[in-house]
Enzyme design. Sequence first.
Site, mmCIF file in Angstrom:
data_model
loop_
_atom_site.group_PDB
_atom_site.id
_atom_site.type_symbol
_atom_site.label_atom_id
_atom_site.label_comp_id
_atom_site.label_asym_id
_atom_site.label_seq_id
_atom_site.Cartn_x
_atom_site.Cartn_y
_atom_site.Cartn_z
ATOM 1 C CG ASP A 147 -2.188 0.772 1.040
ATOM 2 O OD1 ASP A 147 -2.238 1.607 0.123
ATOM 3 O OD2 ASP A 147 -3.141 0.543 1.808
ATOM 4 C CG ASP A 194 -7.701 4.746 -0.516
ATOM 5 O OD1 ASP A 194 -7.668 3.538 -0.783
ATOM 6 O OD2 ASP A 194 -6.916 5.287 0.278
ATOM 7 C CD GLU A 201 0.238 6.349 -3.837
ATOM 8 O OE1 GLU A 201 0.122 6.121 -2.615
ATOM 9 O OE2 GLU A 201 -0.173 5.583 -4.698
#
Length: 816
Positions: free
Chosen positions: A395, A478, A398
């Site tokens: 996860d 998300d 970035e």
Amino acid sequence: MMQIIRHRVEKDRLLLETTNGRIMLAPYSNKIIRIRYTLETEFSTQESLMITGLPDSKISFTVEDLQSHLLFSTKELTIRILKKTGAFTYLDASGALLTKEPDRRGKMLVPMDVMKSVFDESANIEAGQGADGLRVRADNVTKVRDRKAFHTKLAFEWMEDEALYGLGSHEEGVMNLRGTHQYLYQQNMKAVVPVLASTRGYGIIVDSYSMMTFRDDAFGSYIWTEVDDEMDYYFILGPEMDSIVHGIRELTGKAPMLPKWSFGYIQSKERYASQEELVAVVREYRQRELPLDCIVLDWKSWTGELWGQKTLDPQRFPDPKAMVEELHGMNTRLMVSIWPIMNPQSDNNKEMNENGCLLGNQATYDAFQEKGRQLYWKQANEGLFAHGIDAWWCDCTEPFEADWSGAVKLEPEQRMLINTEEAKLYLDPEFINAYSLQHSRGIYEGQRRTTESKRVVNLTRSAYAGQHRYGTVTWSGDIAANWETLRKQIPAGLNFCATGSPYWTVDIGAFFVQNKPELWFWNGDYHSGIQDMGYRELYARWFQYGSFLPMFRSHGTDTPREVWQFGEPGEPVYDAIVICLRLRYELMPYIYSVSAHVHHYDYTLMRALSFDFRHDPNTYNIGDQFMFGPAFLVNPVTEPMYYNAGSELLEGVKKTRDVYLPTGTAWYDFWTNRIFEGGQTIEAEAPLDRIPLYVKAGSIVPRGGSIQFAEERPNNNIHICIYSGQNSSFVYYEDEGDNYNYERGVFALIPMVWDEHNRTFIIKEREGSYPGMRVNQSFNLTFLGVNDGGGSLKEAEKTTQIHYTGNYIEIKLEDL
């Protein structure tokens, strides 16, 4: 203005001296040419992070010196170079125009200073909690000049009749990139891949890792990079989209086989808090006889606030090895979330710090250091992989974002600036887009060094060209639960897969379900979650779409996600979900065979319609339909038909959606076997329990029986459906399912052919073998459609059963 002064032909390249720098053209194959442009006296010797392919030394090329231009040609591709300006025109072997640069000027380099951060005693480091986890930022950082580099600009005059795809997965939901612009930097809901593919039959890879801009608007048609030593790109001739992808993977590496289980259903949510809860959910799936292959342990599996520590909390997960063994005993795998950022108080952080492997915020590890990647794997291996976990969820790949806060979403230019400036505090500005690529590399190389018995599966939130070679699947970030988001996800995934990166997915049902006005991104439409019939309908439609994605995974916050949370057997939403769940598993022989084609032949599983129907311009702008492998036309429902948010009942809404059936073939309704001619738009039935699904005439589709996990091998027969209408072939693939023996040829192929003219189905001799292979197999054959002699198909069905021992079999339909 650039003017060609002289040229020099060398064994493997053409060198151009211009009034403004040097250009090199080097053939990598007859269909791939590398082009470099520099203002320096020498070309850069910096090693590429994305390109692994080498030029073929056997490729020959010619250079013709004509009055106004040079012609650089391989057997299949020609570049015409205008002497007066250095502008390129790209032609195929027949002389047909592919694309061209503006005659005035196609390439530009603008010198600039590269600044780097100095983290001295004056720098102030502060830790805080962001929307998606721990964030550690440094303030009062000194910037100094590090070196000179260039802005690069590569301009084109794209043709009116062409569509462009690629650039990765972006939340705006644009399908055809023509007439648009896009900022290319890594961010939650933005996974960048600097690749374009054109319906005119060519592709472009830009070998750059800095912030980039794509434009095709009033400001021009070009690709701009912020920081590069030189311009470096590859021009690839297809002409078909599959051939373009093949060229991309020739350069950036093959996509390895994912394990068979990874194509099954993956259950996730934010979050399972304990060993007991995790195991209980899997038990419930097995008791209900609902298929499942993997369950996910999301963030905060570590102890207390030790964010990013790659060990499990012993209070909530007292026996990780026993937990994994129990899951494996139920034929379920475990995926665990890990993060590149680590709380400064954690053991993992301290070890990274002692070895000089942290970036300037003293919390995020340096994935650009080989030592850092190896230490990160050591920690992941000792803390997690040694217990038997099966897959990684990397996860926040970035790791530097700065605008996931506040009630108002910033303007695109503001977002681009604030986020790229944050990344450039800690990373070299020339490489801010490559963190996920290097992070994924470390996981893949580490696991491959540790064992060959488990294939790497790594779910990442960011991507880059070449990352697919490290066993990654990228998801779209998300996202929020509303119908508009669902619509936009479809073209986002299609553009991602058009870049040659084959594995992409979404959070089924979206991550954010509720609405929190104080946070711009928490903007779902369903405050009551699963209690809202509007959300249940949206979830069912999202689940239908998800069942035809490369990875089939539910995930999100605000509300539970297990199948039984949406009702019980006999209730409409529950039944609709279960229909698609079982169908996914029924299609596992087809899906896994196609995934082998992805590896061996650089195929693409999730396909924009132009992959198969490039000569039908009506397909170019369709962003809510796609092909799933060679057979299935998938048409997700993206509008409510039963309920609005708040369980508001809708009345008078048609339970249909328009579906365009591409020309050049007939189509079978998967649910009814009704046959339709291509080249028309139809109104397709779309009740809640049915996603409009069509099968291309001339398809061979192997299907399995009722199974509970992907590798289950029941005694019932494999079912082969032959959809007649044109000649077709399919290669049925089998192997051991989860190791790397396939790289050494340990697998079996069963080629199948349908001869439309002779109405004959042929199963050829089996090629190869693997441990545990069934030498003798029964196939149930179903033949759909009968040619009426006038060139039309009429609905009909014939079935038979055969026993296959690996030898050639021929079945004539007239003999049945």
